[in-house]
Design an enzyme around this catalytic site. Structure first.
Site, PDB file in Angstrom:
ATOM      1  CG  ASN A  10      -1.705   1.233   1.425  1.00 60.85           C
ATOM      2  OD1 ASN A  10      -1.769   2.071   0.514  1.00 60.85           O
ATOM      3  ND2 ASN A  10      -2.325   1.384   2.580  1.00 60.85           N
ATOM      4  CE  LYS A  12       0.059   3.105   4.879  1.00 62.88           C
ATOM      5  NZ  LYS A  12       0.178   3.193   6.325  1.00 62.88           N
ATOM      6  CG  HIS A  93      -5.587   2.036   5.582  1.00 63.81           C
ATOM      7  ND1 HIS A  93      -5.085   2.914   6.507  1.00 63.81           N
ATOM      8  CD2 HIS A  93      -4.603   1.131   5.336  1.00 63.81           C
ATOM      9  CE1 HIS A  93      -3.840   2.561   6.811  1.00 63.81           C
ATOM     10  NE2 HIS A  93      -3.518   1.480   6.109  1.00 63.81           N
ATOM     11  CD  GLU A  95      -2.460   5.443   7.044  1.00 57.42           C
ATOM     12  OE1 GLU A  95      -2.444   5.454   5.790  1.00 57.42           O
ATOM     13  OE2 GLU A  95      -1.573   4.913   7.727  1.00 57.42           O
ATOM     14  CD  GLU A 165      -3.108  -2.292   7.475  1.00 58.55           C
ATOM     15  OE1 GLU A 165      -2.045  -2.566   6.930  1.00 58.55           O
ATOM     16  OE2 GLU A 165      -3.729  -1.224   7.259  1.00 58.55           O
ATOM     17  N   GLY A 171       3.309   2.143  10.945  1.00 60.37           N
ATOM     18  CA  GLY A 171       4.356   3.151  10.811  1.00 60.37           C
ATOM     19  C   GLY A 171       5.130   3.428  12.085  1.00 60.37           C
ATOM     20  CB  SER A 211       5.672  -2.069  12.033  1.00 58.41           C
ATOM     21  OG  SER A 211       5.392  -0.717  12.356  1.00 58.41           O
TER      22      SER A 211
END
Ligand code: 13P
Length: 254
Positions: A10, A12, A93, A95, A165, A171, A211
């Site tokens: 991904n 992003k 997701h 985000e 996730e 991250g 990660s």
């Protein structure tokens, strides 16, 4: 029959045409690694170009609109995503759930639109650190997924994958223990079997994301009920992404 492991990058909001060389390098190596299904989800602006480069890997989008067309400035419909050459879309997701206020109901509406456009889905879920610390991670994640997943999927057509996730692992360089990943993935499997029946529910791949790096991929991908990985930062270079793909190949051979 169990599907091949699925390792998805991904990107992003990263990547301009200068990064097409990485996509090409990933694709050329993936051609030699048939035991793993490899895919990239670049930003919308690169989907068509990556699709043209790709001979082996799958190409997907990171989002789509629930609406078919019309006055929705800035949005991209599922049919447009498919028309650009994408074969799948990542939905829900964290985000987008957190940064764009997407509800479970909206993710479900997008999932239905994507299926209608012939796309495959990767539906994401994951808890915050506070939710995990409160001992509520499993209840939260299964509830989030139950409200985000389509009511039905067609038999044996690999249309659906799920990505677990944990938000606190994205991250950050932190990851859950292998035991905790296994516990969560088993809970997700139970939900999938309840929803879609034994045969279809067992066939859905449950990816782990957060990660994942070449150094920890073998351990994380070896956790119970892990059918692949959704990779962010480490998917941005062919070298690190292929390290993760190779770890998945090694596990198959082990
Ligand atoms: P990182 O691999 O950068 O932690 O991102 C994970 C992710 O959000 C993939 O969708």
């Amino acid at each position: 029959m169990a599907l091949r492991p699925y390792v998805v990058g991904n990107w992003k909001m990263n990547g301009t045409r200068a990064m097409l060389a990485e996509a090409r390098a990933i694709d050329r190596s993936a051609q030699r690694l048939m035991k793993v299904e490899v895919a990239l989800a670049p930003p919308f602006t690169l989907i068509h170009a990556v699709h043209r480069e790709a001979e082996q890997i799958g190409v997907g989008a990171q989002d789509c609109s629930p609406s078919p067309d019309g006055a929705y400035t800035g949005d991209i419909s599922a049919a447009m995503v498919a028309d650009s050459g994408a074969k799948f879309v990542i939905l829900g997701h964290s985000e987008r759930r957190q940064g764009h206020g997407e509800s479970d109901a909206l993710v479900l509406a997008k999932a239905d639109a994507a299926l209608a456009a012939g796309l495959k889905l990767i539906v994401c879920c994951g808890e915050t650190e506070a939710t995990r610390d409160a001992g509520e991670a499993e209840r939260f994640v299964t509830g989030q997924l139950a409200a985000s997943l389509p009511a039905a999927i067609d038999a044996a057509d690999e249309r659906l994958s799920v990505a677990y996730e944990p938000i606190w692992a994205i991250g950050t360089g932190r990851t859950p223990t292998v035991a905790d990943i296994g516990t969560m993935h088993r809970a997700i499997r139970k939900l999938l079997v309840e929803r879609y029946g034994e045969e279809q529910g067992s066939a859905v791949r449950i990816l782990y994301g957060g990660s994942v790096k070449p150094e920890n991929a073998r351990e994380l991908l070896g956790a119970d009920e892990v059918g692949g990985a959704l990779v962010g930062g480490a998917s941005l270079t062919a070298e690190s992404f292929l390290g993760i793909v190779m770890a998945s190949v090694d596990l198959q051979d082990a």
